[in-house]
Design a protein around this motif. Structure first.
Motif, mmCIF file in Angstrom:
data_model
loop_
_atom_site.group_PDB
_atom_site.id
_atom_site.type_symbol
_atom_site.label_atom_id
_atom_site.label_comp_id
_atom_site.label_asym_id
_atom_site.label_seq_id
_atom_site.Cartn_x
_atom_site.Cartn_y
_atom_site.Cartn_z
ATOM 1 N N GLU A 1 -10.526 -6.775 11.402
ATOM 2 C CA GLU A 1 -10.321 -5.422 10.853
ATOM 3 C C GLU A 1 -10.855 -4.209 11.531
ATOM 4 O O GLU A 1 -11.929 -4.403 11.990
ATOM 5 N N SER B 1 -8.395 2.115 13.121
ATOM 6 C CA SER B 1 -7.928 2.560 11.922
ATOM 7 C C SER B 1 -7.189 1.485 10.988
ATOM 8 O O SER B 1 -6.556 1.505 10.267
ATOM 9 N N LEU C 1 1.026 -1.125 -0.052
ATOM 10 C CA LEU C 1 0.091 -0.126 0.121
ATOM 11 C C LEU C 1 0.852 1.254 -0.055
ATOM 12 O O LEU C 1 1.665 1.532 1.077
ATOM 13 N N GLN D 1 -12.849 -7.245 2.650
ATOM 14 C CA GLN D 1 -11.491 -7.033 3.605
ATOM 15 C C GLN D 1 -10.398 -7.970 3.362
ATOM 16 O O GLN D 1 -10.666 -9.073 3.523
ATOM 17 N N TYR E 1 2.309 -6.812 2.786
ATOM 18 C CA TYR E 1 2.258 -8.167 2.891
ATOM 19 C C TYR E 1 2.675 -9.189 1.886
ATOM 20 O O TYR E 1 3.261 -8.957 0.806
HETATM 21 C C1 G1P Z 1 -5.766 -1.154 5.132
HETATM 22 C C2 G1P Z 1 -6.013 -2.403 5.952
HETATM 23 C C3 G1P Z 1 -5.715 -2.413 7.267
HETATM 24 C C4 G1P Z 1 -4.379 -1.955 7.390
HETATM 25 C C5 G1P Z 1 -4.112 -0.597 6.946
HETATM 26 C C6 G1P Z 1 -2.420 -0.234 6.817
HETATM 27 O O1 G1P Z 1 -6.611 -0.262 5.842
HETATM 28 O O2 G1P Z 1 -7.380 -2.607 5.620
HETATM 29 O O3 G1P Z 1 -5.928 -3.734 7.755
HETATM 30 O O4 G1P Z 1 -4.121 -2.006 8.924
HETATM 31 O O5 G1P Z 1 -4.469 -0.483 5.518
HETATM 32 O O6 G1P Z 1 -2.451 1.141 6.393
HETATM 33 P P1 G1P Z 1 -6.791 1.489 4.928
HETATM 34 O O7 G1P Z 1 -5.915 2.227 5.710
HETATM 35 O O8 G1P Z 1 -6.876 1.174 3.865
HETATM 36 O O9 G1P Z 1 -8.087 1.821 5.677
#
Ligand code: G1P
Length: 298
Positions: free
Chosen positions: A192, A171, A132, A231, A209
């Protein structure tokens, strides 16, 4: 022998509403820390970990991302003519070998799990990484590389993990630890975005991941979870306790910036600015002045 992790999925379909109006016409992932877009940090980290194929899950309005990774013949020609070799060299890190990059559209914003599932046909039967780009991690050994090394010992699925303030659990994906082996932890459940009083711990999943292809099969049948979204956390949780598998967390060494938030983005800008020799002195002097003024004003 475990199969090597050579593919990574970058979910970049989000609208970036927290950064409007900037993200009205610029994808969030193209916003810059110092002089490089967020996505470049993720790509560099992926490359360092041995990733060879880059799969972007995009959405409408993300054309700038595709252009960013393409050659820019006119610009390159100009730079060559002017003898700007250093800049030409800088541009090289933005280029991809033909066929090494793929873009898949997520047609509907149904959640992170759904975004990853959209790339299933490009993954086939091998372990893969998910990164991400909002989570930017400064580390001596890049975070994904640390995870690949740990994964070679554990197999199964591995998530990056970090302790967060207990009031922030809602979060994040939150881990419940079965066995703590120091930096690597074995997970017995994960949930989550739990409320603080329902969270099993304050050990959070950060956006890196390494996953087995069975997570994609789990996503085939996944119902929506927290926030009404499909999720990724729920699909990974189904791997807990499986033979030859299981789910692990790695408390990585490094500093993580939440560049999905304005405050995190600004902190990252300052930190990466200070890390650059050519900017350090000026920026540090300015920061001292600001702090001194602030104190004098109090
Ligand atoms: C996502 C994931 C979450 C994780 C997070 C990390 O959430 O769903 O499990 O802890 O990224 O940044 P988001 O930040 O997209 O809501």
């Amino acid at each position: 022998m475990k199969k090597k992790v050579t593919k990574a999925i970058f979910p970049v379909a989000g609208m970036g509403t927290r950064f409007l109006p900037a993200t009205k016409s610029v994808p969030k992932e193209i916003m810059t820390l110092v002089d490089r877009p967020l996505v470049q940090y993720a790509i560099d980290e992926a490359r360092a970990a041995g990733i060879k194929e880059f799969i972007f899950v995009t959405s409408r309005g993300k054309g700038a991302l595709e252009d960013y990774f393409d050659h820019a013949p006119q610009l390159e020609q100009e730079l060559r003519k002017k003898g700007k070799d250093a800049l030409l060299e800088t541009l090289k890190s933005t280029n991809m070998e033909s066929g090494a990059i793929a873009y898949i559209r997520q047609h509907r914003a149904l959640g992170l799990g759904h975004a990853v599932w959209c790339a299933r046909r490009l993954i086939a039967d091998e372990p893969f990484a998910v990164m991400l780009p909002d989570d930017v991690i400064a580390a001596d050994t890049p975070c994904l590389q640390q995870m690949v090394e740990a994964y070679e010992q554990t197999g199964g699925c591995m998530v990056a993990a970090m302790e967060v303030p207990p009031e922030k659990t809602s979060s994040y994906g939150i881990l419940d630890v079965e066995e703590d082996m120091g930096s690597v932890v074995k997970i017995k459940s994960m949930v989550e975005k739990p409320k603080a009083d329902e969270a099993p711990s304050n050990l959070a999943v950060i956006g890196r991941y390494i996953l087995t292809p069975s997570v994609l099969s789990n996503l085939n049948k996944m119902k929506s979870g927290a926030g009404g979204e499909i999720q990724l956390t729920d699909a990974i949780a189904q791997e807990i306790g499986k033979d030859n598998g299981g789910v692990y967390g790695l408390r990585f060494r490094g500093q993580r910036f939440d560049c999905g938030s304005k405050s995190g983005f600004l902190q990252a800008t300052v930190s990466f600015g200070l890390a650059r020799a050519e900017l350090r002195d000026d920026l540090a002097r300015y920061l001292h002045e600001v702090v001194a003024l602030d104190k004098a004003g109090q």
